[in-house]
Design a protein around this motif. Structure first.
Motif, PDB file in Angstrom:
ATOM      1  N   LYS A   4     102.288  -4.945  43.044  1.00  0.00           N
ATOM      2  CA  LYS A   4     101.074  -5.086  43.716  1.00  0.00           C
ATOM      3  C   LYS A   4     101.364  -5.139  45.221  1.00  0.00           C
ATOM      4  CE  LYS A   4      97.643  -7.350  42.103  1.00  0.00           C
ATOM      5  NZ  LYS A   4      96.715  -8.562  41.762  1.00  0.00           N
ATOM      6  N   MET A   5     102.473  -5.918  45.623  1.00  0.00           N
ATOM      7  CA  MET A   5     103.203  -6.057  47.053  1.00  0.00           C
ATOM      8  C   MET A   5     103.339  -4.739  47.697  1.00  0.00           C
ATOM      9  SD  MET A   5     105.202  -9.569  47.092  1.00  0.00           S
ATOM     10  CE  MET A   5     105.399  -9.779  48.783  1.00  0.00           C
ATOM     11  N   VAL A   6     104.119  -3.861  46.807  1.00  0.00           N
ATOM     12  CA  VAL A   6     104.536  -2.530  47.170  1.00  0.00           C
ATOM     13  C   VAL A   6     103.443  -1.674  47.402  1.00  0.00           C
ATOM     14  CG1 VAL A   6     105.892  -0.647  46.774  1.00  0.00           C
ATOM     15  CG2 VAL A   6     107.083  -2.931  46.143  1.00  0.00           C
ATOM     16  N   ALA A   7     102.241  -1.579  46.513  1.00  0.00           N
ATOM     17  CA  ALA A   7     101.063  -0.820  46.784  1.00  0.00           C
ATOM     18  C   ALA A   7     100.569  -1.399  47.937  1.00  0.00           C
ATOM     19  CB  ALA A   7     100.332  -1.150  45.563  1.00  0.00           C
ATOM     20  N   ARG A   8     100.317  -2.415  48.035  1.00  0.00           N
ATOM     21  CA  ARG A   8      99.399  -2.921  49.198  1.00  0.00           C
ATOM     22  C   ARG A   8     100.139  -2.871  50.649  1.00  0.00           C
ATOM     23  NH1 ARG A   8      96.187  -8.551  47.837  1.00  0.00           N
ATOM     24  NH2 ARG A   8      95.200  -7.488  46.206  1.00  0.00           N
ATOM     25  N   ALA A   9     101.613  -2.706  50.757  1.00  0.00           N
ATOM     26  CA  ALA A   9     102.327  -2.599  51.944  1.00  0.00           C
ATOM     27  C   ALA A   9     102.232  -1.081  52.017  1.00  0.00           C
ATOM     28  CB  ALA A   9     103.791  -2.921  51.407  1.00  0.00           C
ATOM     29  N   GLY A  10     102.420  -0.175  51.209  1.00  0.00           N
ATOM     30  CA  GLY A  10     102.028   1.120  51.397  1.00  0.00           C
ATOM     31  C   GLY A  10     100.934   1.641  52.016  1.00  0.00           C
ATOM     32  N   PHE A  11      99.599   1.020  51.254  1.00  0.00           N
ATOM     33  CA  PHE A  11      98.437   1.184  52.034  1.00  0.00           C
ATOM     34  C   PHE A  11      98.370   0.608  53.595  1.00  0.00           C
ATOM     35  CE2 PHE A  11      93.899  -0.128  52.851  1.00  0.00           C
ATOM     36  CZ  PHE A  11      93.348   0.860  52.594  1.00  0.00           C
ATOM     37  N   GLY A  12      98.948  -0.552  53.535  1.00  0.00           N
ATOM     38  CA  GLY A  12      98.935  -1.134  54.893  1.00  0.00           C
ATOM     39  C   GLY A  12      99.750  -0.498  56.162  1.00  0.00           C
ATOM     40  N   LEU A  13     100.795   0.320  55.619  1.00  0.00           N
ATOM     41  CA  LEU A  13     101.365   1.234  56.317  1.00  0.00           C
ATOM     42  C   LEU A  13     100.786   2.500  56.931  1.00  0.00           C
ATOM     43  CD1 LEU A  13     104.848   1.651  56.806  1.00  0.00           C
ATOM     44  CD2 LEU A  13     104.343   3.735  55.514  1.00  0.00           C
ATOM     45  N   VAL A  14      99.953   3.131  55.929  1.00  0.00           N
ATOM     46  CA  VAL A  14      99.005   3.915  56.206  1.00  0.00           C
ATOM     47  C   VAL A  14      97.805   3.896  57.070  1.00  0.00           C
ATOM     48  CG1 VAL A  14      97.490   5.905  55.200  1.00  0.00           C
ATOM     49  CG2 VAL A  14      99.858   5.442  54.380  1.00  0.00           C
ATOM     50  N   ALA A  15      97.360   2.676  56.832  1.00  0.00           N
ATOM     51  CA  ALA A  15      96.269   1.799  57.603  1.00  0.00           C
ATOM     52  C   ALA A  15      96.757   1.858  59.221  1.00  0.00           C
ATOM     53  CB  ALA A  15      95.874   0.923  57.030  1.00  0.00           C
ATOM     54  N   GLY A  16      98.152   1.227  59.283  1.00  0.00           N
ATOM     55  CA  GLY A  16      98.684   1.002  60.597  1.00  0.00           C
ATOM     56  C   GLY A  16      98.673   2.193  61.435  1.00  0.00           C
ATOM     57  N   VAL A  17      99.173   2.987  60.766  1.00  0.00           N
ATOM     58  CA  VAL A  17      99.442   4.391  61.334  1.00  0.00           C
ATOM     59  C   VAL A  17      98.044   4.828  62.005  1.00  0.00           C
ATOM     60  CG1 VAL A  17     100.302   7.029  61.506  1.00  0.00           C
ATOM     61  CG2 VAL A  17     101.460   4.949  60.515  1.00  0.00           C
ATOM     62  N   ALA A  18      97.208   4.953  61.229  1.00  0.00           N
ATOM     63  CA  ALA A  18      95.769   5.506  61.649  1.00  0.00           C
ATOM     64  C   ALA A  18      95.098   4.372  62.598  1.00  0.00           C
ATOM     65  CB  ALA A  18      94.885   5.390  60.183  1.00  0.00           C
ATOM     66  N   LEU A  19      95.207   2.996  62.406  1.00  0.00           N
ATOM     67  CA  LEU A  19      94.631   2.320  63.226  1.00  0.00           C
ATOM     68  C   LEU A  19      95.123   2.595  64.775  1.00  0.00           C
ATOM     69  CD1 LEU A  19      92.695  -0.133  63.442  1.00  0.00           C
ATOM     70  CD2 LEU A  19      94.540  -1.603  62.873  1.00  0.00           C
ATOM     71  N   GLU A  20      96.586   2.562  64.760  1.00  0.00           N
ATOM     72  CA  GLU A  20      97.254   2.772  66.129  1.00  0.00           C
ATOM     73  C   GLU A  20      96.625   3.925  66.710  1.00  0.00           C
ATOM     74  OE1 GLU A  20      99.906   4.256  68.980  1.00  0.00           O
ATOM     75  OE2 GLU A  20      99.715   5.026  66.997  1.00  0.00           O
ATOM     76  N   HIS A  21      96.498   4.842  66.252  1.00  0.00           N
ATOM     77  CA  HIS A  21      95.914   6.285  66.871  1.00  0.00           C
ATOM     78  C   HIS A  21      94.521   6.142  67.236  1.00  0.00           C
ATOM     79  CE1 HIS A  21      99.394   8.833  66.702  1.00  0.00           C
ATOM     80  NE2 HIS A  21      99.556   8.459  65.242  1.00  0.00           N
TER      81      HIS A  21
END
Length: 106
Positions: A4-21
């Motif tokens: 669950k941690m790995v899945a949420r980290a992957g989602f957070g990674l993608v969300a972080g890139v999108a949020l930064e842009h």
């Protein structure tokens, strides 16, 4: 729990890139510069160019959101006391945030 941690980290990674842009776009529009500014103004001088600055900023944002996503698993641990859950969530997030700030200041 690790899955669950790995899945949420992957989602957070993608969300972080999108949020930064999205933040860079909104900031560029709000400042009315007339051009797109994908990173902080002082960052290219520190890291050796605009491409490096964008990569550093995007990486920092993605890392922070991935840590937030992974640590959010602790908030769902109902068998832990509320204080313990918030400490388990907050400590990795604060450490990551301080590391990013220290890297920026160096």
């Amino acid at each position: 729990m690790l899955k669950k941690m790995v899945a949420r980290a992957g989602f957070g990674l993608v969300a972080g890139v999108a949020l930064e842009h999205v933040i860079a776009l909104v900031t560029s529009v709000a400042l009315n510069l007339g051009y797109y500014s994908p990173c902080l103004v002082s960052l290219p001088e520190r890291v050796g160019g605009e491409i490096n600055a964008v990569l550093w900023q995007m990486g920092a944002s993605a890392l922070l959101c991935a840590v937030i996503g992974a640590a959010s698993v602790f908030l769902g641990m109902r068998n832990w006391r509320a204080r313990t859950r918030w400490l388990a969530f907050g400590m990795p997030v604060v450490v990551c945030l301080l590391a990013i700030v220290l890297l920026y200041l160096l």
